[in-house]
Design a protein around this motif. Structure first.
Motif, PDB file in Angstrom:
ATOM      1  N   ALA A  49      38.493  84.633  -5.765  1.00 30.22           N
ATOM      2  CA  ALA A  49      38.049  83.607  -6.512  1.00 30.22           C
ATOM      3  C   ALA A  49      37.397  82.669  -5.434  1.00 30.22           C
ATOM      4  O   ALA A  49      36.352  82.079  -5.618  1.00 30.22           O
ATOM      5  N   ARG A  50      37.834  82.803  -4.203  1.00 27.22           N
ATOM      6  CA  ARG A  50      37.211  81.878  -3.304  1.00 27.22           C
ATOM      7  C   ARG A  50      35.996  82.324  -2.749  1.00 27.22           C
ATOM      8  O   ARG A  50      34.903  81.429  -2.705  1.00 27.22           O
ATOM      9  N   GLN A  51      35.872  83.602  -2.775  1.00 36.65           N
ATOM     10  CA  GLN A  51      34.345  84.195  -2.467  1.00 36.65           C
ATOM     11  C   GLN A  51      33.346  83.973  -3.650  1.00 36.65           C
ATOM     12  O   GLN A  51      32.171  83.894  -3.191  1.00 36.65           O
ATOM     13  N   THR A  52      33.892  84.119  -4.881  1.00 34.49           N
ATOM     14  CA  THR A  52      32.937  83.697  -5.950  1.00 34.49           C
ATOM     15  C   THR A  52      32.608  82.247  -5.950  1.00 34.49           C
ATOM     16  O   THR A  52      31.364  82.200  -6.151  1.00 34.49           O
ATOM     17  N   ARG A  53      33.595  81.312  -5.615  1.00 37.35           N
ATOM     18  CA  ARG A  53      33.217  79.912  -5.571  1.00 37.35           C
ATOM     19  C   ARG A  53      32.139  79.756  -4.569  1.00 37.35           C
ATOM     20  O   ARG A  53      31.142  79.007  -4.622  1.00 37.35           O
ATOM     21  N   ASN A  54      32.195  80.418  -3.337  1.00 37.60           N
ATOM     22  CA  ASN A  54      31.480  80.169  -2.122  1.00 37.60           C
ATOM     23  C   ASN A  54      30.122  80.711  -2.615  1.00 37.60           C
ATOM     24  O   ASN A  54      29.051  80.231  -2.156  1.00 37.60           O
ATOM     25  N   ALA A  55      29.880  81.937  -3.114  1.00 43.53           N
ATOM     26  CA  ALA A  55      28.679  82.562  -3.455  1.00 43.53           C
ATOM     27  C   ALA A  55      27.849  81.550  -4.555  1.00 43.53           C
ATOM     28  O   ALA A  55      26.717  81.519  -4.441  1.00 43.53           O
ATOM     29  N   LEU A  56      28.704  81.095  -5.574  1.00 46.16           N
ATOM     30  CA  LEU A  56      28.069  80.216  -6.671  1.00 46.16           C
ATOM     31  C   LEU A  56      27.515  78.867  -5.910  1.00 46.16           C
ATOM     32  O   LEU A  56      26.497  78.319  -6.392  1.00 46.16           O
ATOM     33  N   ALA A  57      28.463  78.315  -5.105  1.00 41.82           N
ATOM     34  CA  ALA A  57      28.181  77.121  -4.352  1.00 41.82           C
ATOM     35  C   ALA A  57      26.521  77.194  -3.532  1.00 41.82           C
ATOM     36  O   ALA A  57      25.929  76.312  -3.518  1.00 41.82           O
ATOM     37  N   LYS A  58      26.039  78.440  -3.254  1.00 43.49           N
ATOM     38  CA  LYS A  58      24.996  78.972  -2.464  1.00 43.49           C
ATOM     39  C   LYS A  58      23.898  78.875  -3.601  1.00 43.49           C
ATOM     40  O   LYS A  58      22.638  78.930  -2.810  1.00 43.49           O
ATOM     41  N   LEU A  59      24.102  78.881  -4.659  1.00 46.45           N
ATOM     42  CA  LEU A  59      22.876  79.288  -5.714  1.00 46.45           C
ATOM     43  C   LEU A  59      22.240  77.812  -5.992  1.00 46.45           C
ATOM     44  O   LEU A  59      22.905  76.481  -6.178  1.00 46.45           O
ATOM     45  N   SER A  60      21.077  77.702  -6.201  1.00 47.10           N
ATOM     46  CA  SER A  60      20.406  76.443  -6.783  1.00 47.10           C
ATOM     47  C   SER A  60      20.623  76.118  -8.087  1.00 47.10           C
ATOM     48  O   SER A  60      21.192  77.070  -8.901  1.00 47.10           O
ATOM     49  N   ALA A  61      20.193  74.825  -8.722  1.00 48.91           N
ATOM     50  CA  ALA A  61      20.740  74.774 -10.197  1.00 48.91           C
ATOM     51  C   ALA A  61      19.711  75.523 -10.991  1.00 48.91           C
ATOM     52  O   ALA A  61      20.176  76.067 -12.019  1.00 48.91           O
ATOM     53  N   TYR A  62      18.646  75.936 -10.422  1.00 49.93           N
ATOM     54  CA  TYR A  62      17.826  77.112 -11.444  1.00 49.93           C
ATOM     55  C   TYR A  62      18.385  78.303 -11.298  1.00 49.93           C
ATOM     56  O   TYR A  62      18.530  78.787 -12.445  1.00 49.93           O
ATOM     57  N   GLN A  63      18.875  78.708 -10.232  1.00 49.71           N
ATOM     58  CA  GLN A  63      19.647  80.070 -10.570  1.00 49.71           C
ATOM     59  C   GLN A  63      20.873  80.054 -11.107  1.00 49.71           C
ATOM     60  O   GLN A  63      21.152  80.957 -12.027  1.00 49.71           O
ATOM     61  N   LEU A  64      21.457  78.852 -11.247  1.00 54.06           N
ATOM     62  CA  LEU A  64      22.725  78.797 -11.845  1.00 54.06           C
ATOM     63  C   LEU A  64      22.397  78.944 -13.372  1.00 54.06           C
ATOM     64  O   LEU A  64      23.137  79.388 -14.364  1.00 54.06           O
ATOM     65  N   ALA A  65      21.533  77.948 -13.807  1.00 57.33           N
ATOM     66  CA  ALA A  65      20.975  78.157 -15.057  1.00 57.33           C
ATOM     67  C   ALA A  65      20.617  79.487 -15.835  1.00 57.33           C
ATOM     68  O   ALA A  65      20.762  79.711 -16.853  1.00 57.33           O
ATOM     69  N   ASP A  66      19.906  80.148 -14.646  1.00 50.43           N
ATOM     70  CA  ASP A  66      19.379  81.543 -15.156  1.00 50.43           C
ATOM     71  C   ASP A  66      20.514  82.684 -15.602  1.00 50.43           C
ATOM     72  O   ASP A  66      20.502  83.324 -16.490  1.00 50.43           O
ATOM     73  N   ILE A  67      21.892  82.210 -15.050  1.00 52.31           N
ATOM     74  CA  ILE A  67      22.862  82.909 -15.123  1.00 52.31           C
ATOM     75  C   ILE A  67      23.907  82.167 -16.335  1.00 52.31           C
ATOM     76  O   ILE A  67      24.969  82.836 -16.655  1.00 52.31           O
ATOM     77  N   GLY A  68      23.380  80.936 -16.714  1.00 51.22           N
ATOM     78  CA  GLY A  68      23.914  80.489 -18.010  1.00 51.22           C
ATOM     79  C   GLY A  68      25.317  79.563 -17.486  1.00 51.22           C
ATOM     80  O   GLY A  68      26.366  79.136 -18.185  1.00 51.22           O
TER      81      GLY A  68
END
Length: 62
Positions: A37-56
């Motif tokens: 879970a920690r690794q997932t949070r860290n990976a998602l924290a590095k994404l931009s708002a556009y990249q996050l929106a792209d994956i929903g």
């Protein structure tokens, strides 16, 4: 035809040892889950708002 019931005794301390091993396995599994879970949070924290929106997903404010 007769049915024989066999009872087996276990060595002294075998049940305690088994329970202790189970505790360590549960702790190990908990640590692995937490780290995943920690690794997932860290990976998602590095994404931009556009990249996050792209994956929903949307960025959350802490």
């Amino acid at each position: 035809m007769s049915i024989a019931t066999a009872t087996r005794s276990v060595p002294l301390g075998a049940v305690t040892t088994f329970r202790l091993v189970n505790v360590f396995e549960e702790v190990k599994d908990t640590i692995i889950s937490w780290n995943d879970a920690r690794q997932t949070r860290n990976a998602l924290a590095k994404l931009s708002a556009y990249q996050l929106a792209d994956i929903g997903l949307s960025p959350a404010v802490r």
